[in-house]
Design a protein around this motif. Structure first.
Motif, PDB file in Angstrom:
ATOM      1  N   SER A   1       0.832  -1.206   0.000  1.00 51.08           N
ATOM      2  CA  SER A   1       0.000   0.000   0.000  1.00 51.08           C
ATOM      3  C   SER A   1       0.865   1.254   0.000  1.00 51.08           C
ATOM      4  O   SER A   1       0.473   2.283  -0.571  1.00 51.08           O
ATOM      5  CB  SER A   1      -0.935  -0.006   1.208  1.00 51.08           C
ATOM      6  N   LEU A   2       2.037   1.187   0.604  1.00 52.16           N
ATOM      7  CA  LEU A   2       2.960   2.321   0.573  1.00 52.16           C
ATOM      8  C   LEU A   2       3.440   2.580  -0.853  1.00 52.16           C
ATOM      9  O   LEU A   2       3.540   3.738  -1.293  1.00 52.16           O
ATOM     10  CB  LEU A   2       4.154   2.058   1.492  1.00 52.16           C
ATOM     11  N   VAL A   3       3.697   1.521  -1.589  1.00 53.80           N
ATOM     12  CA  VAL A   3       4.103   1.657  -2.996  1.00 53.80           C
ATOM     13  C   VAL A   3       2.976   2.293  -3.816  1.00 53.80           C
ATOM     14  O   VAL A   3       3.215   3.172  -4.663  1.00 53.80           O
ATOM     15  CB  VAL A   3       4.480   0.286  -3.586  1.00 53.80           C
ATOM     16  N   LEU A   4       1.742   1.885  -3.552  1.00 60.01           N
ATOM     17  CA  LEU A   4       0.608   2.452  -4.274  1.00 60.01           C
ATOM     18  C   LEU A   4       0.465   3.947  -3.982  1.00 60.01           C
ATOM     19  O   LEU A   4       0.142   4.736  -4.878  1.00 60.01           O
ATOM     20  CB  LEU A   4      -0.681   1.720  -3.875  1.00 60.01           C
ATOM     21  N   ILE A   5       0.690   4.342  -2.731  1.00 58.21           N
ATOM     22  CA  ILE A   5       0.621   5.762  -2.373  1.00 58.21           C
ATOM     23  C   ILE A   5       1.666   6.564  -3.142  1.00 58.21           C
ATOM     24  O   ILE A   5       1.375   7.638  -3.688  1.00 58.21           O
ATOM     25  CB  ILE A   5       0.820   5.939  -0.850  1.00 58.21           C
ATOM     26  N   ILE A   6       2.876   6.050  -3.184  1.00 53.63           N
ATOM     27  CA  ILE A   6       3.949   6.754  -3.889  1.00 53.63           C
ATOM     28  C   ILE A   6       3.607   6.901  -5.371  1.00 53.63           C
ATOM     29  O   ILE A   6       3.769   7.986  -5.964  1.00 53.63           O
ATOM     30  CB  ILE A   6       5.290   6.012  -3.710  1.00 53.63           C
ATOM     31  N   ALA A   7       3.107   5.837  -5.981  1.00 51.47           N
ATOM     32  CA  ALA A   7       2.774   5.884  -7.408  1.00 51.47           C
ATOM     33  C   ALA A   7       1.658   6.892  -7.678  1.00 51.47           C
ATOM     34  O   ALA A   7       1.746   7.700  -8.621  1.00 51.47           O
ATOM     35  CB  ALA A   7       2.353   4.494  -7.880  1.00 51.47           C
ATOM     36  N   LEU A   8       0.624   6.871  -6.846  1.00 50.41           N
ATOM     37  CA  LEU A   8      -0.500   7.786  -7.067  1.00 50.41           C
ATOM     38  C   LEU A   8      -0.118   9.226  -6.728  1.00 50.41           C
ATOM     39  O   LEU A   8      -0.632  10.168  -7.344  1.00 50.41           O
ATOM     40  CB  LEU A   8      -1.693   7.338  -6.219  1.00 50.41           C
ATOM     41  N   SER A   9       0.786   9.412  -5.787  1.00 53.21           N
ATOM     42  CA  SER A   9       1.260  10.761  -5.462  1.00 53.21           C
ATOM     43  C   SER A   9       2.012  11.371  -6.638  1.00 53.21           C
ATOM     44  O   SER A   9       1.866  12.565  -6.930  1.00 53.21           O
ATOM     45  CB  SER A   9       2.162  10.724  -4.222  1.00 53.21           C
ATOM     46  N   VAL A  10       2.821  10.556  -7.298  1.00 46.19           N
ATOM     47  CA  VAL A  10       3.559  11.044  -8.472  1.00 46.19           C
ATOM     48  C   VAL A  10       2.583  11.478  -9.567  1.00 46.19           C
ATOM     49  O   VAL A  10       2.750  12.543 -10.187  1.00 46.19           O
ATOM     50  CB  VAL A  10       4.518   9.955  -8.998  1.00 46.19           C
ATOM     51  N   ILE A  11       1.540  10.668  -9.786  1.00 48.27           N
ATOM     52  CA  ILE A  11       0.542  11.020 -10.810  1.00 48.27           C
ATOM     53  C   ILE A  11      -0.174  12.317 -10.422  1.00 48.27           C
ATOM     54  O   ILE A  11      -0.347  13.223 -11.245  1.00 48.27           O
ATOM     55  CB  ILE A  11      -0.466   9.873 -10.983  1.00 48.27           C
ATOM     56  N   ASN A  12      -0.581  12.408  -9.164  1.00 50.39           N
ATOM     57  CA  ASN A  12      -1.293  13.606  -8.714  1.00 50.39           C
ATOM     58  C   ASN A  12      -0.433  14.853  -8.796  1.00 50.39           C
ATOM     59  O   ASN A  12      -0.932  15.958  -9.035  1.00 50.39           O
ATOM     60  CB  ASN A  12      -1.775  13.414  -7.271  1.00 50.39           C
ATOM     61  N   SER A  13       0.874  14.706  -8.574  1.00 50.19           N
ATOM     62  CA  SER A  13       1.759  15.868  -8.576  1.00 50.19           C
ATOM     63  C   SER A  13       1.813  16.551  -9.939  1.00 50.19           C
ATOM     64  O   SER A  13       2.091  17.755 -10.023  1.00 50.19           O
ATOM     65  CB  SER A  13       3.167  15.450  -8.146  1.00 50.19           C
TER      66      SER A  13
END
Length: 331
Positions: free
Chosen positions: A16-28
């Motif tokens: 789930s931490l990996v998913l957060i990082i991936a989605l944060s990059v997209i959102n940024s």
């Protein structure tokens, strides 16, 4: 370093931490100033209730239960606090009564499930109807208000830079650490893995179940107090969406629906992932008629992604070299 890396990869919350990082990059790329403190504060203001209620759900999931009443508790506590304040009660007194109401629903769940041995799904389905019905009886229509000072405090920072909603999250995490520091924490995991063996070994399974549901009710009430700080008003239907999202957040955070696996931080990461997903939907301006469909697809992809990473982690952790042939070592 290798030990730290191994522990990180084996941590149940790592997918789930990996998913957060991936989605944060997209959102940024889509949300201006995404990593600024002002946006992080705004994000926590909106999604702290979801983060907290996901923690509440995790308590019962670890013990091989489920709590469908968390959404009803949020609605009930919200309207109680707003209504009592509107009737002239001091705000701290209104909050105390609201939290007590959440605990009472948790006690009711604990008695029916722990002592009367009713299936958690059926028991909490009934109590959520009780809580939601009581909320509608107290406040048939949205309305009322809480002190503007409380709303401003909730939506501001403490110690200069820390968003105030973090205080609510920290309180909920402390409750978890209290559990972990006592034998009840180990017994909860044991009960989730095999409730029959745990019972036979002399563990007070009934009381562990009782306390998990009381804890869930208490933490859900904290989520309601946080939500009230965000909305500033009462709404008898405000908690309707939180139950399923709390379960989804826990599952994305690798908390097993079968019990005995996962931790509170996985639920936090899962809830943050959902919040980031909803923020992404708003950022790309999807029409309202398609928002439910899009959010459902993203949640499903998150669950699938977390499950696949969890399986992949198990595959890499399996080392055939440790297995010796029956006939001895091969040349």
């Amino acid at each position: 370093m290798n030990t730290f890396k191994r522990k990180l990869l084996n941590w149940s919350s790592f997918p789930s931490l990996v998913l957060i990082i991936a989605l944060s990059v997209i959102n940024s790329f889509l949300i201006p100033h995404f990593f600024s403190m002002s946006y992080i504060s705004s994000f926590l203001t909106s999604y702290t209730p979801l983060i907290i209620v996901a923690m509440a759900q995790t308590f019962v999931l670890l013990g091989r239960g489920i709590d469908l009443s968390v959404g009803g508790i949020i609605s009930l506590v919200n309207v109680i606090v707003v209504t009592l304040f509107g009737q002239g009660w001091s705000f701290p007194s209104a909050i105390a009564v609201g939290i007590l109401a959440g605990i009472i629903i948790g006690v009711l769940n604990g008695i029916v499930i722990g002592f009367l041995r009713v299936t958690p799904l059926l028991a909490t389905l009934a109590t959520t109807s009780v809580a939601a019905g009581a909320a509608l009886w107290i406040m048939p229509f949205p309305g009322g208000s809480v002190p503007i000072e409380y709303v401003m405090w909730y939506q501001s920072n403490v110690i200069g830079f820390l968003p105030t909603p973090l205080l609510f999250i920290i309180i909920s995490i402390l409750i978890w650490f209290i559990w972990k520091a006592t034998p009840a924490g180990l017994q909860l995991y044991s009960m989730g893995r095999d409730i029959q063996k745990t019972y036979v070994s002399g563990v007070p399974v009934v009381w562990i179940q009782f306390y998990t549901y009381v804890s869930s009710g208490f933490i859900s009430a904290i989520a309601a107090i946080a939500l009230t700080g965000n909305t500033g008003a009462g709404d008898p239907l405000v908690g309707n969406t939180y139950t399923l999202f709390a379960v989804a957040a826990a599952v994305i955070g690798s908390v097993s629906l079968m019990g005995g696996s996962g931790d509170i931080f996985g639920a936090i990461f899962g809830a943050v992932f959902l919040g980031l997903a909803f923020s992404l939907i708003y950022a790309i301006q999807i029409p309202s008629t398609y928002q439910d469909l899009t959010s459902g697809v993203i949640v499903l992809l998150g669950i699938i992604g977390a499950s696949l990473m969890k399986k992949r982690k198990r595959t890499f952790s399996f080392k055939p070299s440790h297995i010796k042939p029956i006939g001895g070592n091969q040349p």
